[in-house]
Design an enzyme around this catalytic site. Structure first.
Site, PDB file in Angstrom:
ATOM      1  N   SER A   2       0.851  -1.197   0.000  1.00 29.59           N
ATOM      2  CA  SER A   2       0.000   0.000   0.000  1.00 29.59           C
ATOM      3  C   SER A   2       0.882   1.241   0.000  1.00 29.59           C
ATOM      4  O   SER A   2       1.711   1.413   0.903  1.00 29.59           O
ATOM      5  CB  SER A   2      -0.889   0.006   1.244  1.00 29.59           C
ATOM      6  N   HIS A  56      -1.482  -1.290  -4.113  1.00 30.43           N
ATOM      7  CA  HIS A  56      -2.717  -0.910  -3.421  1.00 30.43           C
ATOM      8  C   HIS A  56      -2.703   0.605  -3.192  1.00 30.43           C
ATOM      9  O   HIS A  56      -1.782   1.147  -2.589  1.00 30.43           O
ATOM     10  CB  HIS A  56      -2.764  -1.672  -2.090  1.00 30.43           C
ATOM     11  N   ASP A  71      -4.724   3.717  -1.577  1.00 29.68           N
ATOM     12  CA  ASP A  71      -5.756   4.065  -0.593  1.00 29.68           C
ATOM     13  C   ASP A  71      -6.301   5.460  -0.864  1.00 29.68           C
ATOM     14  O   ASP A  71      -5.587   6.450  -0.748  1.00 29.68           O
ATOM     15  CB  ASP A  71      -5.167   4.009   0.817  1.00 29.68           C
ATOM     16  N   MET A 111      -8.842   8.269   0.338  1.00 26.57           N
ATOM     17  CA  MET A 111      -9.609   8.706   1.524  1.00 26.57           C
ATOM     18  C   MET A 111     -10.139  10.119   1.289  1.00 26.57           C
ATOM     19  O   MET A 111      -9.442  10.949   0.691  1.00 26.57           O
ATOM     20  CB  MET A 111      -8.709   8.702   2.753  1.00 26.57           C
ATOM     21  N   HIS A 166      -8.568   1.295  -3.471  1.00 23.84           N
ATOM     22  CA  HIS A 166      -9.425   1.054  -2.307  1.00 23.84           C
ATOM     23  C   HIS A 166     -10.115   2.375  -1.972  1.00 23.84           C
ATOM     24  O   HIS A 166      -9.491   3.296  -1.430  1.00 23.84           O
ATOM     25  CB  HIS A 166      -8.529   0.550  -1.151  1.00 23.84           C
ATOM     26  N   MET A 190     -12.139   4.629   0.083  1.00 25.59           N
ATOM     27  CA  MET A 190     -12.700   4.908   1.416  1.00 25.59           C
ATOM     28  C   MET A 190     -13.358   6.281   1.341  1.00 25.59           C
ATOM     29  O   MET A 190     -12.908   7.251   1.965  1.00 25.59           O
ATOM     30  CB  MET A 190     -11.586   4.873   2.464  1.00 25.59           C
ATOM     31  N   MET A 230     -11.361  -5.709   5.974  1.00 31.28           N
ATOM     32  CA  MET A 230     -10.551  -4.761   6.743  1.00 31.28           C
ATOM     33  C   MET A 230     -10.204  -5.401   8.087  1.00 31.28           C
ATOM     34  O   MET A 230     -11.082  -5.895   8.794  1.00 31.28           O
ATOM     35  CB  MET A 230     -11.307  -3.453   6.969  1.00 31.28           C
ATOM     36  N   ASP A 266      -6.400  -6.251   5.037  1.00 28.33           N
ATOM     37  CA  ASP A 266      -5.788  -4.915   4.980  1.00 28.33           C
ATOM     38  C   ASP A 266      -5.803  -4.271   6.362  1.00 28.33           C
ATOM     39  O   ASP A 266      -6.868  -4.014   6.927  1.00 28.33           O
ATOM     40  CB  ASP A 266      -6.596  -4.066   3.972  1.00 28.33           C
TER      41      ASP A 266
HETATM   42  C1  DX5 Z   1      -5.901   1.724   6.080  1.00 31.88           C
HETATM   43  C2  DX5 Z   1      -5.589   1.408   4.638  1.00 31.88           C
HETATM   44  C3  DX5 Z   1      -4.481   0.451   4.487  1.00 31.88           C
HETATM   45  C4  DX5 Z   1      -3.165   0.900   5.057  1.00 31.88           C
HETATM   46  C5  DX5 Z   1      -2.589  -0.280   5.766  1.00 31.88           C
HETATM   47  O1  DX5 Z   1      -7.074   2.395   6.179  1.00 31.88           O
HETATM   48  O2  DX5 Z   1      -6.725   0.858   3.988  1.00 31.88           O
HETATM   49  O3  DX5 Z   1      -4.321   0.006   3.155  1.00 31.88           O
HETATM   50  O4  DX5 Z   1      -2.237   1.368   4.107  1.00 31.88           O
HETATM   51  O5  DX5 Z   1      -1.464   0.127   6.466  1.00 31.88           O
HETATM   52  P1  DX5 Z   1      -0.651  -0.856   7.427  1.00 31.88           P
HETATM   53  O6  DX5 Z   1      -0.224  -2.037   6.579  1.00 31.88           O
HETATM   54  O7  DX5 Z   1       0.497  -0.020   7.872  1.00 31.88           O
HETATM   55  O8  DX5 Z   1      -1.568  -1.264   8.530  1.00 31.88           O
HETATM   56 ZN    ZN Z   2      -6.344  -0.058   1.960  1.00 31.04          ZN
END
Ligand code: DX5
Ligand code: ZN
Length: 223
Positions: free
Chosen positions: A12, A37, A39, A41, A70, A72, A141, A180
């Site tokens: 990620s 990956h 993320d 947000m 992903h 969010m 998750m 994840d």
């Molecule tokens: C968290 C993200 C993850 C994040 C995981 O909300 O969806 O993808 O990057 O990070 P680690 O592996 O550090 O927990």
């Molecule tokens: Zn993620």
């Protein structure tokens, strides 16, 4: 441990150095990553704000690996087409943000990406039941989303086992389970034994001591 199947690694970029993002992604590919990956947000569904389609577009020529986005974000249907056009290969939406989940998954497919679905740790697995046959990758998750570097929620391996059972009961053995959040050298043995097929890892890859290549080598050795 689970030597009968190849567990895949999806670094990620959340924990990468954004000033050198292209180099970081290239390093992850070179070190044997299976997917990248990304993320996304929005500061509403989760507290942080990260990146949009521009960053997906910028990374597209940097790597041949599939880009997994992903989302969010609230109202993901407003942005799915833009992410697909930017080069997302797979788009994951949260059940908590999709009152018309069938339609949203169909929209992802029509936009030219593979649809995938995810849910927060406190959302019951039963909310996935009606769409299990519409996706070939389900993201569970294992932390509450929004931040990198959190600890895996202890009930996660049991949830993976229960989802695997749900899939098996429906003859959907080919559907992959991705996890994840808080996945690292300590939590891998238990979560992989429980049935996880794809491991998203931010801090365990990009934030790790010794750099990306060394982290990936240790993780592969463990798997
Ligand atoms: C968290 C993200 C993850 C994040 C995981 O909300 O969806 O993808 O990057 O990070 P680690 O592996 O550090 O927990
Ligand atoms: Zn993620």
């Amino acid at each position: 441990m689970a030597s009968w199947r190849r567990v895949r690694i999806a670094p990620s970029i959340l924990s990468a150095d954004f000033g050198r993002l292209g180099e970081e992604v290239a390093a992850a590919e070179h070190a044997g990553a299976d997917y990248i990956h990304i993320d996304v947000m929005d500061g509403r569904f989760v507290p942080n704000i990260t990146v949009g389609p521009l960053v997906v577009r910028a990374l597209r020529p940097v790597t041949r690996l599939p880009l997994h986005v992903h989302l969010m974000i609230v109202e993901p249907e407003r942005h799915i087409d833009a992410f697909a056009q930017a080069g997302a290969d797979l788009i994951t939406v949260h059940v908590e943000t999709c009152p018309h989940l069938n339609r949203t998954l169909a929209q992802i497919r029509e936009a030219g990406a593979r649809p995938s679905v995810t849910l927060n740790p406190a959302t019951p697995l039963v909310t996935l039941e009606e769409v299990l046959d519409q996706v070939d990758l389900i993201l569970l998750m294992t932390v509450n989303p929004g931040f990198g570097g959190q600890e895996m929620i202890p009930s996660s391996p049991d949830r993976v086992r229960r989802l695997r059972r749900m899939l098996d009961e429906r003859g959907l053995e080919g559907c992959a389970i991705e996890v994840d959040g808080g996945i690292n050298e300590e939590t891998i043995p238990e979560i992989v034994s429980a049935g996880a097929d794809v491991l998203v890892m931010g801090s365990a890859v990009f934030g790790a001591e010794g750099g990306v290549a060394e982290a990936m080598r240790r993780l592969r050795a463990l798997l």
